[in-house]
Design an enzyme around this catalytic site. Structure first.
Site, PDB file in Angstrom:
ATOM      1  CB  CYS A   1      -0.989  -0.059   1.154  1.00 43.27           C
ATOM      2  SG  CYS A   1      -2.448   0.922   0.836  1.00 43.27           S
TER       3      CYS A   1
ATOM      4  CG  HIS B   1      -3.184  -3.189   3.917  1.00 46.11           C
ATOM      5  ND1 HIS B   1      -2.254  -2.568   4.711  1.00 46.11           N
ATOM      6  CD2 HIS B   1      -3.793  -2.215   3.212  1.00 46.11           C
ATOM      7  CE1 HIS B   1      -2.290  -1.267   4.504  1.00 46.11           C
ATOM      8  NE2 HIS B   1      -3.220  -1.024   3.596  1.00 46.11           N
TER       9      HIS B   1
ATOM     10  CD  GLU C   1      -0.344  -5.396   6.114  1.00 41.63           C
ATOM     11  OE1 GLU C   1      -0.152  -5.953   5.007  1.00 41.63           O
ATOM     12  OE2 GLU C   1      -0.749  -4.227   6.222  1.00 41.63           O
TER      13      GLU C   1
HETATM   14  N1  GLN Z   1      -3.664   6.355   1.139  1.00 40.49           N
HETATM   15  C1  GLN Z   1      -2.326   6.100   1.620  1.00 40.49           C
HETATM   16  C2  GLN Z   1      -1.310   6.898   0.823  1.00 40.49           C
HETATM   17  O1  GLN Z   1      -1.619   7.419  -0.212  1.00 40.49           O
HETATM   18  C3  GLN Z   1      -2.018   4.615   1.560  1.00 40.49           C
HETATM   19  C4  GLN Z   1      -2.998   3.848   2.407  1.00 40.49           C
HETATM   20  C5  GLN Z   1      -2.454   2.622   3.039  1.00 40.49           C
HETATM   21  O2  GLN Z   1      -1.253   2.409   3.112  1.00 40.49           O
HETATM   22  N2  GLN Z   1      -3.349   1.827   3.556  1.00 40.49           N
HETATM   23  O3  GLN Z   1      -0.202   7.001   1.255  1.00 40.49           O
END
Ligand code: GLN
Length: 209
Positions: free
Chosen positions: A93, A185, A187
């Site tokens: 992410c 994610h 994890e």
């Molecule tokens: N929206 C976050 C970003 O742009 C990422 C979200 C996340 O890691 N769950 O950094």
């Protein structure tokens, strides 16, 4: 637990030194996931903590907040050297955003270690968070439950990167040699197959795919 990685004994992984970047975000969930596979995570808060690691996980969180902290300690340069020296990287992410070659639509530095362009928060308001069963052929036939939380979208895939899974038109799991990035994610689920893939097929093997 359902995972291909269980075929390997935890002993086969016990020599691995895997760090988790603990500056910001959901690093604790990554440490727990590693522990379930018999690997004790090394917390990385400063570039010196990278010494002796075979791999590093860049967690989800807020990439702009992570970057502010990273730039304070010259982490971008340190991670590029870590990667050039053979260290494996797995970004989830926000971690994927950090690894990318380009962040579109906003002025934001990135590591340029994963040959993709990404767009932050790009899965639409009503779908900011959702879970889908994802086909991930490298993990076997059973789908992987992927949790997306305000996830980045991979909007361009360069020749250096391969998509290991896609959701709709967009790649959501991408590999560039010893660098792995997921929009979602892993994890946050009990399914350890993707982490086992990283440990056994990327970290443990010295060579790129
Ligand atoms: N929206 C976050 C970003 O742009 C990422 C979200 C996340 O890691 N769950 O950094």
């Amino acid at each position: 637990m359902r995972e291909d990685g269980d075929r390997k004994t935890p002993k086969a992984r016990s020599g691995l030194r895997i760090g988790v970047l603990t500056l910001q975000g959901d690093y604790a969930a990554h440490a727990r996931a590693l522990a379930r596979l018999g690997v004790e995570a090394v917390g990385v808060r400063r570039p010196a903590d990278l010494e002796g690691l075979h791999g590093l996980i860049l967690p989800g969180g807020e990439s702009s907040a992570l970057l502010r902290l990273m730039q304070r300690w010259s982490f971008l340069e340190a991670l590029r050297s870590f990667s050039a020296g053979g260290g494996a990287l797995f970004g989830t992410c926000a971690g994927l955003i950090l690894l990318a070659r380009e962040v579109r639509g906003i002025e934001q530095p990135c590591l340029g270690l994963l040959d993709v362009a990404v767009e932050r928060n790009s899965y639409g308001r009503q779908r900011e968070s959702f879970a889908v069963p994802l086909a991930v052929p490298v993990l076997g036939a059973a789908p992987f439950d992927a949790v997306f939380i305000r996830a980045p979208r991979v909007v361009a895939l360069g020749p250096g990167a391969a998509a290991l899974a896609s959701y709709g038109e967009s790649p959501v799991l991408v590999r560039n040699g010893r660098v792995l990035g997921a929009s979602f994610h892993p994890e946050l689920t009990e399914d350890a197959r993707l982490l086992a893939y990283f440990l056994d097929r990327i970290v443990s093997r010295g060579a790129p795919a």
